[in-house]
Design a protein around this motif. Sequence first.
Motif, short mmCIF file in Angstrom:
data_model
loop_
_atom_site.label_atom_id
_atom_site.label_comp_id
_atom_site.label_asym_id
_atom_site.label_seq_id
_atom_site.Cartn_x
_atom_site.Cartn_y
_atom_site.Cartn_z
N UNK A 79 0.82 -1.21 0.00
CA UNK A 79 0.00 0.00 0.00
C UNK A 79 0.85 1.25 0.00
N UNK A 80 1.97 1.23 0.72
CA UNK A 80 2.85 2.39 0.77
C UNK A 80 3.57 2.57 -0.56
N UNK A 81 3.94 1.48 -1.22
CA UNK A 81 4.60 1.58 -2.53
C UNK A 81 3.71 2.30 -3.53
N UNK A 82 2.41 2.06 -3.47
CA UNK A 82 1.49 2.73 -4.40
C UNK A 82 1.35 4.22 -4.09
N UNK A 83 1.37 4.56 -2.80
CA UNK A 83 1.17 5.96 -2.40
C UNK A 83 2.48 6.74 -2.34
N UNK A 84 3.61 6.04 -2.37
CA UNK A 84 4.89 6.69 -2.14
C UNK A 84 5.20 7.81 -3.14
N UNK A 85 4.96 7.60 -4.46
CA UNK A 85 5.21 8.71 -5.39
C UNK A 85 4.40 9.96 -5.07
N UNK A 86 3.15 9.78 -4.63
CA UNK A 86 2.34 10.94 -4.27
C UNK A 86 2.92 11.65 -3.04
N UNK A 87 3.32 10.86 -2.05
CA UNK A 87 3.87 11.44 -0.83
C UNK A 87 5.15 12.21 -1.12
N UNK A 88 6.04 11.58 -1.89
CA UNK A 88 7.30 12.24 -2.24
C UNK A 88 7.04 13.48 -3.09
N UNK A 89 6.06 13.38 -4.01
CA UNK A 89 5.73 14.54 -4.83
C UNK A 89 5.30 15.72 -4.00
N UNK A 90 4.41 15.50 -3.05
CA UNK A 90 3.92 16.58 -2.20
C UNK A 90 5.06 17.14 -1.34
N UNK A 91 5.87 16.26 -0.75
CA UNK A 91 6.96 16.72 0.11
C UNK A 91 7.99 17.51 -0.68
N UNK A 92 8.31 17.03 -1.88
CA UNK A 92 9.30 17.73 -2.71
C UNK A 92 8.80 19.12 -3.12
N UNK A 93 7.56 19.19 -3.57
CA UNK A 93 6.99 20.48 -3.95
C UNK A 93 6.91 21.40 -2.74
N UNK A 94 6.56 20.84 -1.58
CA UNK A 94 6.50 21.64 -0.35
C UNK A 94 7.87 22.18 0.02
N UNK A 95 8.91 21.35 -0.10
CA UNK A 95 10.26 21.78 0.25
C UNK A 95 10.73 22.91 -0.65
N UNK A 96 10.41 22.81 -1.94
CA UNK A 96 10.84 23.84 -2.90
C UNK A 96 10.06 25.14 -2.68
N UNK A 97 8.73 25.02 -2.60
CA UNK A 97 7.91 26.23 -2.43
C UNK A 97 8.16 26.89 -1.08
N UNK A 98 8.46 26.09 -0.07
CA UNK A 98 8.75 26.64 1.26
C UNK A 98 9.96 27.56 1.22
N UNK A 99 11.01 27.14 0.52
CA UNK A 99 12.22 27.95 0.46
C UNK A 99 11.96 29.31 -0.15
N UNK A 100 11.13 29.36 -1.18
CA UNK A 100 10.80 30.64 -1.81
C UNK A 100 9.81 31.44 -0.96
N UNK A 101 8.86 30.75 -0.35
CA UNK A 101 7.85 31.44 0.46
C UNK A 101 8.48 32.11 1.68
N UNK A 102 9.52 31.52 2.22
CA UNK A 102 10.20 32.12 3.37
C UNK A 102 10.66 33.53 3.04
N UNK A 103 11.30 33.69 1.89
CA UNK A 103 11.80 35.01 1.50
C UNK A 103 10.67 35.97 1.18
N UNK A 104 9.60 35.46 0.58
CA UNK A 104 8.45 36.32 0.26
C UNK A 104 7.82 36.86 1.54
#
Length: 237
Positions: free
Chosen positions: A97-122
């Motif tokens: 079950x985790x293998x099926x959801x893992x790409x979604x989880x990593x996708x959200x975390x990766x996008x969050x990490x990237x957007x967070x870095x820019x949002x901090x400065x904004x």
Amino acid sequence: MLADFWILMVERGWALALLRGSAITIAIGLLGMSLGFVIATPLAVLRWQKVAVVSQLVDAYSIVVRGVPGLLVIYLLFFGSVDWVKTVTSAFGYQDSVDNAYPYIIGVIAIAAISCAYSIEVIRGALQAVPHGLLEAARSLALPGTVTFFRITFPLALRLALGGINNVWQMTIKDTSLISVVGLQELMRTAAIAAGITRSPLLFYCIAAALFFGMTAVSQSLFSRAERALNRGFGGR
């Protein structure tokens, strides 16, 4: 020609597949951006307040993530965590079950990490742009610091930050195309699969471009309306 296009898009189901990929793109973008913004807000406040050590660590995180390609961030998160996640989940019997959801989880975390870095400065820049006269007026009324922050400083900072948040969102929705490398069938990966199977890359990549443009155009319109609404009484139009 139109008949061939109809058969390709409707009867073979590629139109539905592209719409499904677009929905996943929007969902990952919204979830990642929302998570990134929630995390970025307290970090930006710490950076704005120049808290010893913590402020420097937040600054280092923002500089590093903004200084490397988003694709590299996704690779590091995915390949750096996949082994221990599989080990933990297999120990508890949840690997499939985790293998099926893992790409979604990593996708959200990766996008969050990237957007967070820019949002901090904004957000930090918006906090610094709040007029000092308003803060001095609050102090003259003996308002507690927390009341001043949550009733004056932060609401005004959000209004000032809205344009920058719009830019971060526009960047985020396009960065979702990068998460196709972890096997998530968002819009770009769906278009790539369709292009390979049908051997019509120009058609499907043009459709993907049009769909991305549609998303960003609608987003721009919504942000513009929000800015006009929030700028009433402040000299904005």
